[in-house]
Design an enzyme around this catalytic site. Structure first.
Site, mmCIF file in Angstrom:
data_model
loop_
_atom_site.group_PDB
_atom_site.id
_atom_site.type_symbol
_atom_site.label_atom_id
_atom_site.label_comp_id
_atom_site.label_asym_id
_atom_site.label_seq_id
_atom_site.Cartn_x
_atom_site.Cartn_y
_atom_site.Cartn_z
ATOM 1 N N SER A 241 -5.022 -8.845 -21.601
ATOM 2 C CA SER A 241 -6.466 -8.539 -21.543
ATOM 3 C C SER A 241 -6.911 -7.684 -22.730
ATOM 4 O O SER A 241 -7.977 -7.924 -23.310
ATOM 5 C CB SER A 241 -6.835 -7.859 -20.217
ATOM 6 O OG SER A 241 -6.005 -6.755 -19.967
ATOM 7 N N ARG A 327 2.538 3.994 -12.893
ATOM 8 C CA ARG A 327 1.317 3.654 -12.149
ATOM 9 C C ARG A 327 1.677 3.269 -10.710
ATOM 10 O O ARG A 327 0.919 3.522 -9.774
ATOM 11 C CB ARG A 327 0.565 2.508 -12.847
ATOM 12 C CG ARG A 327 0.148 2.846 -14.272
ATOM 13 C CD ARG A 327 -0.399 1.651 -15.014
ATOM 14 N NE ARG A 327 0.565 0.580 -15.143
ATOM 15 C CZ ARG A 327 0.312 -0.625 -15.658
ATOM 16 N NH1 ARG A 327 -0.911 -0.900 -16.088
ATOM 17 N NH2 ARG A 327 1.257 -1.545 -15.751
ATOM 18 N N ASP A 373 1.056 -3.617 -10.066
ATOM 19 C CA ASP A 373 0.475 -4.514 -9.062
ATOM 20 C C ASP A 373 1.260 -4.542 -7.750
ATOM 21 O O ASP A 373 0.763 -5.046 -6.742
ATOM 22 C CB ASP A 373 0.386 -5.932 -9.641
ATOM 23 C CG ASP A 373 -0.492 -5.979 -10.875
ATOM 24 O OD1 ASP A 373 -1.592 -5.405 -10.833
ATOM 25 O OD2 ASP A 373 -0.082 -6.559 -11.891
#
Ligand code: CMX
Length: 441
Positions: A241, A327, A373
């Site tokens: 991205s 994360r 994720d």
């Protein structure tokens, strides 16, 4: 000119001059070597980009302008009574390379509020799509519809001077970031809540207001959104991205066009769409086993079945990271603090115990550890957001902060059109036979 814009310009001019001098003196120094496998295997490990906003280390994970996620959680301003960083603060840090004060963040929040008006034709464009269109498709269509508002495109058509590219990019970036929560919330309420839309609350911060417009008033969910929007914002420049936004922007496509392109990349299952794939995979696992809390042995069997069907285990592995993603760890901490007994969250933790040893036993897999994720869906489901096809849109709203801050730097530093050299296998074969020279000396 606003204070943030002035500060940005000052920093950008200084860095621009430094880079000029650096290239004058060291421009011919070699930064690495490229081998044949790398050009056939996704250019892994080739340093070929400059991204100022964040840097990823294979072992330590992401640092935003030098700050790790736990450091940001301590040092960035928070919402009143909150513990998680305000993502506006991270945007400020990425943009001007300085930790913001509470006042800086409040100012930025109100600037974003002022710029958040979304024209009606954008909502009409969303409404023109069938309700079953994937939320990422609706998101990209809405961003494209919003492109009518691009100052960069308008000024370029009028013959904008190169020296002014950065300013139009800066204004478009802020407008876009201000408007994305409204657009994303509209898509969510349209698709899943019978089109009952919720007006923005001008007193809330950017992420808190986003939670509110989606229909989540729980303070825990607002805190989750602040954390979520912070940790998904940037992952240096080479991910799909960020790289796509940068590449498309290098053709002087305006920030709306560039960001929409990046979002099409985020919508791929090996990148941002993995967040929906993870929860879908866990729901299927629970259904197949017939339990809300499958045992580690049952999970291991299911992982082996997934692999034997030639599929990836979603949420595991990474192109750069070689350790558990910080994360993931930040979300695990959030889960331990706010919902330690939730069986879905516990399942994510059991998957974390079960998957790495299996992936470690497969030689070709370079990283057996979870990425960002692997955790996010379970936290969202806890607060009632079960509509997993929407999850990548949340990732996209956050990713805007990083890739658009970077786009401002690209234009301020005068980054040129990106155009790497490619070769054909025929040429490679000729080179191997000593008939052609393809890499100079
Ligand atoms: N499950 C099964 N196989 C995996 C795997 C996983 N989780 N991770 C890697 N592999 C396989 C690859 O598919 C590849 O197989 P082939 O050679 O047969 O094509 C092989 O192992 C080598 O891959 P790698 O060098 O370890 O990893 P890559 O850099 O090629 O790919 C990634 C990285 C993320 C695409 C990959 O790990 C993957 O597909 N993971 C699952 C999807 C996912 O979670 N994506 C989200 C990433 C984070 C994000 O961008 O949001």
């Amino acid at each position: 000119m606003g204070v943030i814009k002035e500060k940005f310009k000052e920093k950008a001019d200084k860095l621009s001059a430094e880079i000029k001098d650096m290239l004058k003196e060291h421009g011919t120094k070699k930064i690495g070597e490229v081998n044949l496998s790398q050009i056939y295997q996704g250019m892994r490990g080739i340093t070929g980009l400059v991204t100022e906003t964040s840097l990823l280390d294979a072992q330590d994970g992401i640092r935003f302008r030098g700050y790790s996620i736990p450091e940001l959680q301590k040092q960035l301003p928070k919402a009143p009574g909150g513990n998680e960083p305000l993502p506006e603060g991270l945007f400020y840090l990425m943009l001007v390379n300085e930790l913001p004060t509470e006042d800086d963040v409040q100012h930025l929040s109100s600037v974003l509020q002022r710029r958040s008006h979304v024209p009606n034709h954008v909502f009409a464009s969303i409404e023109a799509l069938p309700i079953n269109a994937h939320p990422m498709t609706q998101f990209v269509v809405a961003i494209m519809a919003l492109q009518t508002e691009s100052l960069f495109a308008k000024n370029y058509a009028k013959g904008m001077n190169k020296k002014d590219y950065w300013e139009a990019t800066f204004d478009d970036a802020l407008d876009l970031i201000a408007r994305l929560p409204r657009i994303a919330a509209y898509i969510y309420r349209r698709k899943y809540k019978a089109g009952e839309h919720i007006q923005p609350n001008g007193l809330l911060d950017w992420a808190g207001n986003f939670a509110h417009m989606m229909g989540y008033e729980d303070e825990g969910f607002k805190e989750l959104m602040r954390l979520y929007m912070t940790i998904h914002a940037d992952h240096e420049g080479g991910n799909v991205s960020a790289h796509t936004t940068h590449l498309v922007g290098s053709a002087l496509s305006d920030p709306y066009l560039s960001f929409a392109a990046g979002m099409n990349g985020l919508a791929g299952p090996l990148h941002g769409l993995a967040n929906q794939e993870v929860i879908k995979w866990i729901f299927e696992l629970r259904e197949q086993i017939g339990s809300d809390l499958p045992s580690k042995d049952q999970i291991a069997e299911y992982v082996k079945k997934t692999l034997s069907e030639g599929k990836v285990v979603p949420g595991y592995g990474h192109a750069v990271l070689r350790k558990t993603d910080p994360r993931f760890e930040a979300q695990m901490e959030f889960g331990k603090k706010h919902m330690p007994d939730d069986p879905l969250v516990q399942t994510v933790w059991n998957v974390y115990d079960a998957v790495p040893p299996i992936l470690q036993s497969i030689a070709k897999i370079k990283n057996p550890w979870p990425n960002v994720d692997a955790h996010s869906g379970a936290l969202l489901v806890h607060y009632g957001m079960k509509e997993y096809e929407f999850y990548t849109v949340l990732f996209g709203v956050s990713r805007a902060l990083g890739v658009l801050a970077s786009l401002c730097w690209d234009r301020a530093l005068g980054m040129p059109l990106e155009r790497p050299k490619s070769v054909s296998t025929r040429l490679v074969k000729a080179w191997l036979e000593g008939k052609e020279e393809i890499w100079g000396d």
